[in-house]
Write a protein that holds these residues in place. Structure first.
Motif, PDB file in Angstrom:
ATOM      1  N   ALA A 119       1.126  -1.195  -0.024  1.00 54.28           N
ATOM      2  CA  ALA A 119      -0.063   0.431   0.084  1.00 54.28           C
ATOM      3  C   ALA A 119       0.520   1.868  -0.148  1.00 54.28           C
ATOM      4  N   GLY A 120       2.024   0.915  -0.987  1.00 53.24           N
ATOM      5  CA  GLY A 120       2.890   2.465  -1.071  1.00 53.24           C
ATOM      6  C   GLY A 120       2.529   2.987  -2.116  1.00 53.24           C
ATOM      7  N   ASN A 121       3.427   4.183  -2.674  1.00 53.34           N
ATOM      8  CA  ASN A 121       3.019   4.626  -4.039  1.00 53.34           C
ATOM      9  C   ASN A 121       5.033   4.636  -4.174  1.00 53.34           C
ATOM     10  N   PRO A 122       5.381   4.860  -5.306  1.00 57.15           N
ATOM     11  CA  PRO A 122       6.262   4.138  -5.846  1.00 57.15           C
ATOM     12  C   PRO A 122       6.936   5.314  -6.521  1.00 57.15           C
ATOM     13  N   GLU A 123       5.869   6.291  -6.598  1.00 53.16           N
ATOM     14  CA  GLU A 123       6.024   7.550  -8.661  1.00 53.16           C
ATOM     15  C   GLU A 123       6.932   8.274  -8.273  1.00 53.16           C
ATOM     16  N   THR A 124       7.828   8.841  -6.920  1.00 47.31           N
ATOM     17  CA  THR A 124       9.157   9.314  -7.072  1.00 47.31           C
ATOM     18  C   THR A 124      10.381   8.265  -6.971  1.00 47.31           C
ATOM     19  N   ALA A 125       9.979   7.327  -7.003  1.00 46.25           N
ATOM     20  CA  ALA A 125      11.467   6.334  -7.533  1.00 46.25           C
ATOM     21  C   ALA A 125      11.920   6.097  -8.109  1.00 46.25           C
ATOM     22  N   ASP A 126      13.256   5.849  -8.470  1.00 46.71           N
ATOM     23  CA  ASP A 126      13.697   5.046  -9.977  1.00 46.71           C
ATOM     24  C   ASP A 126      13.294   4.033 -10.681  1.00 46.71           C
ATOM     25  N   TYR A 136       7.591  -7.089  -4.403  1.00 45.74           N
ATOM     26  CA  TYR A 136       6.188  -8.112  -4.460  1.00 45.74           C
ATOM     27  C   TYR A 136       5.597  -6.631  -3.449  1.00 45.74           C
ATOM     28  N   THR A 137       4.650  -6.500  -4.112  1.00 46.84           N
ATOM     29  CA  THR A 137       3.716  -5.426  -3.536  1.00 46.84           C
ATOM     30  C   THR A 137       2.453  -6.153  -3.735  1.00 46.84           C
ATOM     31  N   VAL A 138       1.425  -5.408  -3.025  1.00 41.31           N
ATOM     32  CA  VAL A 138       0.785  -5.377  -2.440  1.00 41.31           C
ATOM     33  C   VAL A 138      -0.368  -4.264  -2.201  1.00 41.31           C
ATOM     34  N   MET A 139      -1.685  -4.230  -2.941  1.00 41.33           N
ATOM     35  CA  MET A 139      -2.691  -3.105  -3.327  1.00 41.33           C
ATOM     36  C   MET A 139      -3.848  -3.291  -2.797  1.00 41.33           C
ATOM     37  N   GLY A 140      -4.408  -3.084  -1.746  1.00 42.59           N
ATOM     38  CA  GLY A 140      -5.984  -3.522  -1.679  1.00 42.59           C
ATOM     39  C   GLY A 140      -6.667  -2.451  -3.083  1.00 42.59           C
ATOM     40  N   SER A 141      -7.752  -3.676  -3.495  1.00 39.20           N
ATOM     41  CA  SER A 141      -8.590  -3.103  -4.178  1.00 39.20           C
ATOM     42  C   SER A 141     -10.026  -1.048  -3.799  1.00 39.20           C
ATOM     43  N   ASP A 142     -10.411  -1.747  -2.269  1.00 40.53           N
ATOM     44  CA  ASP A 142     -10.742  -0.766  -1.624  1.00 40.53           C
ATOM     45  C   ASP A 142      -9.688   0.845  -0.846  1.00 40.53           C
ATOM     46  N   ASP A 143      -8.601   0.880  -1.553  1.00 39.48           N
ATOM     47  CA  ASP A 143      -7.879   1.777  -0.959  1.00 39.48           C
ATOM     48  C   ASP A 143      -7.874   3.391  -1.453  1.00 39.48           C
ATOM     49  N   ASN A 144      -8.407   3.988  -0.419  1.00 39.04           N
ATOM     50  CA  ASN A 144      -9.165   5.164  -0.843  1.00 39.04           C
ATOM     51  C   ASN A 144      -7.275   6.343  -0.562  1.00 39.04           C
ATOM     52  N   LEU A 145      -6.486   5.513  -0.317  1.00 35.41           N
ATOM     53  CA  LEU A 145      -5.559   6.594   0.534  1.00 35.41           C
ATOM     54  C   LEU A 145      -4.369   6.332  -0.861  1.00 35.41           C
ATOM     55  N   MET A 146      -3.582   5.180  -1.077  1.00 37.33           N
ATOM     56  CA  MET A 146      -2.751   4.632  -2.566  1.00 37.33           C
ATOM     57  C   MET A 146      -3.953   4.036  -3.486  1.00 37.33           C
ATOM     58  N   THR A 147      -3.392   4.750  -4.996  1.00 40.12           N
ATOM     59  CA  THR A 147      -4.440   4.097  -5.414  1.00 40.12           C
ATOM     60  C   THR A 147      -3.665   2.854  -6.770  1.00 40.12           C
ATOM     61  N   ILE A 148      -4.347   2.306  -6.755  1.00 40.85           N
ATOM     62  CA  ILE A 148      -3.816   0.941  -7.721  1.00 40.85           C
ATOM     63  C   ILE A 148      -2.514   1.700  -9.238  1.00 40.85           C
ATOM     64  N   PRO A 149      -3.515   2.219  -9.673  1.00 43.97           N
ATOM     65  CA  PRO A 149      -2.807   2.837 -11.008  1.00 43.97           C
ATOM     66  C   PRO A 149      -1.459   3.514 -10.897  1.00 43.97           C
ATOM     67  N   ARG A 150      -1.290   4.083  -9.755  1.00 44.95           N
ATOM     68  CA  ARG A 150       0.059   4.534 -10.304  1.00 44.95           C
ATOM     69  C   ARG A 150       1.218   3.593 -10.147  1.00 44.95           C
ATOM     70  N   HIS A 175      -7.398   0.812   3.026  1.00 44.93           N
ATOM     71  CA  HIS A 175      -6.241   1.272   3.421  1.00 44.93           C
ATOM     72  C   HIS A 175      -5.454   0.048   4.707  1.00 44.93           C
ATOM     73  N   VAL A 176      -5.785   0.123   5.590  1.00 44.79           N
ATOM     74  CA  VAL A 176      -5.710  -0.803   6.427  1.00 44.79           C
ATOM     75  C   VAL A 176      -5.583  -2.350   6.706  1.00 44.79           C
ATOM     76  N   GLN A 177      -6.289  -2.585   6.206  1.00 46.97           N
ATOM     77  CA  GLN A 177      -6.550  -4.266   6.240  1.00 46.97           C
ATOM     78  C   GLN A 177      -5.638  -4.753   5.558  1.00 46.97           C
ATOM     79  N   THR A 178      -4.978  -4.155   4.022  1.00 46.02           N
ATOM     80  CA  THR A 178      -4.071  -4.205   3.462  1.00 46.02           C
ATOM     81  C   THR A 178      -3.046  -4.112   4.199  1.00 46.02           C
ATOM     82  N   CYS A 179      -2.592  -3.249   4.947  1.00 46.61           N
ATOM     83  CA  CYS A 179      -1.493  -2.920   6.227  1.00 46.61           C
ATOM     84  C   CYS A 179      -1.651  -3.756   6.490  1.00 46.61           C
ATOM     85  N   THR A 180      -2.017  -4.476   7.144  1.00 44.99           N
ATOM     86  CA  THR A 180      -1.946  -5.529   8.131  1.00 44.99           C
ATOM     87  C   THR A 180      -1.834  -6.963   8.059  1.00 44.99           C
TER      88      THR A 180
END
Length: 197
Positions: A119-126, A136-150, A175-180
């Motif tokens: 549930a992190g944002n990689p946009e400013t990484a190289d 290995y990255t994991v995202m939640g479909s209903d996460d309103n803080l970190m969006t999947i497309p980016r 967001h919380v469930q994805t993080c836990t």
């Protein structure tokens, strides 16, 4: 790798970066994240000797440029003394810590055997630099803080550059469930199976 004279394997080093609400200077708050216990339980169940570092980000900062060097020095303290296996250093984190995991993998492309930003944002990484570390990255479909497309866009660029990357989206997770709940046995098996050559 065997620790000299002990007959025991040299411990791996696991670095976990916490989320935003656990910032401070008490060195206590960050230890309450559920993910830490999931990772520690996994290591115990798999009988993997490990040192786990869970630094605390100051209130005034987020994980990134100002904290990367401090964490790198902390890792160096362990590797230079031979207390951990320098080929088996792993970086994990959720939310702000997930973003920090992307950024740290970008800052030190040959340091980590594998990384797991949740549930992190990689946009400013190289992307070129991150492609040197299995991710290995994991995202939640209903996460309103970190969006999947980016994240998906970044992952696709990693694949184009020959990076070893896994991405999973958990349906219905906020967001919380994805993080836990992202630190499953199967995912952690993948992360900890990697060794930096």
């Amino acid at each position: 790798m065997i620790a000299a004279g002990s007959g025991q394997p040299t411990p791996i080093l696991v670095v976990y970066l916490h989320g935003g609400p656990k910032r401070g200077n008490d060195n206590v708050q960050q230890m309450q994240e559920q993910a830490i216990f999931a990772i520690a339980d996994y290591l115990k169940e798999r009988n993997i000797p490990a040192v786990m570092l869970v630094p605390q980000c100051p209130d005034s900062l987020t994980w990134g440029m100002e904290t990367n060097e401090v964490i790198r020095q902390l890792i160096g303290n362990y590797t230079e003394r031979g207390e951990v296996d320098a080929h088996r250093i792993y970086l994990l984190g959720g939310s702000m810590g997930g973003t920090g995991t992307w950024l740290m993998a970008s800052a030190y492309p040959y340091l980590f055997a594998a990384a797991m930003p949740v549930a992190g944002n990689p946009e400013t990484a190289d992307c070129d630099r991150v492609a040197n570390t299995p991710v290995y990255t994991v995202m939640g479909s209903d996460d309103n803080l970190m969006t999947i497309p980016r994240v998906n866009d970044f992952v696709e660029r990693l694949k184009e550059k020959g990076g070893e990357v896994m991405m999973e989206i958990e349906e219905g997770w906020g967001h919380v469930q994805t993080c836990t709940d992202s630190y499953t046995l199967q995912r952690l098996d993948w992360v900890f199976s990697h060794i930096r050559q």
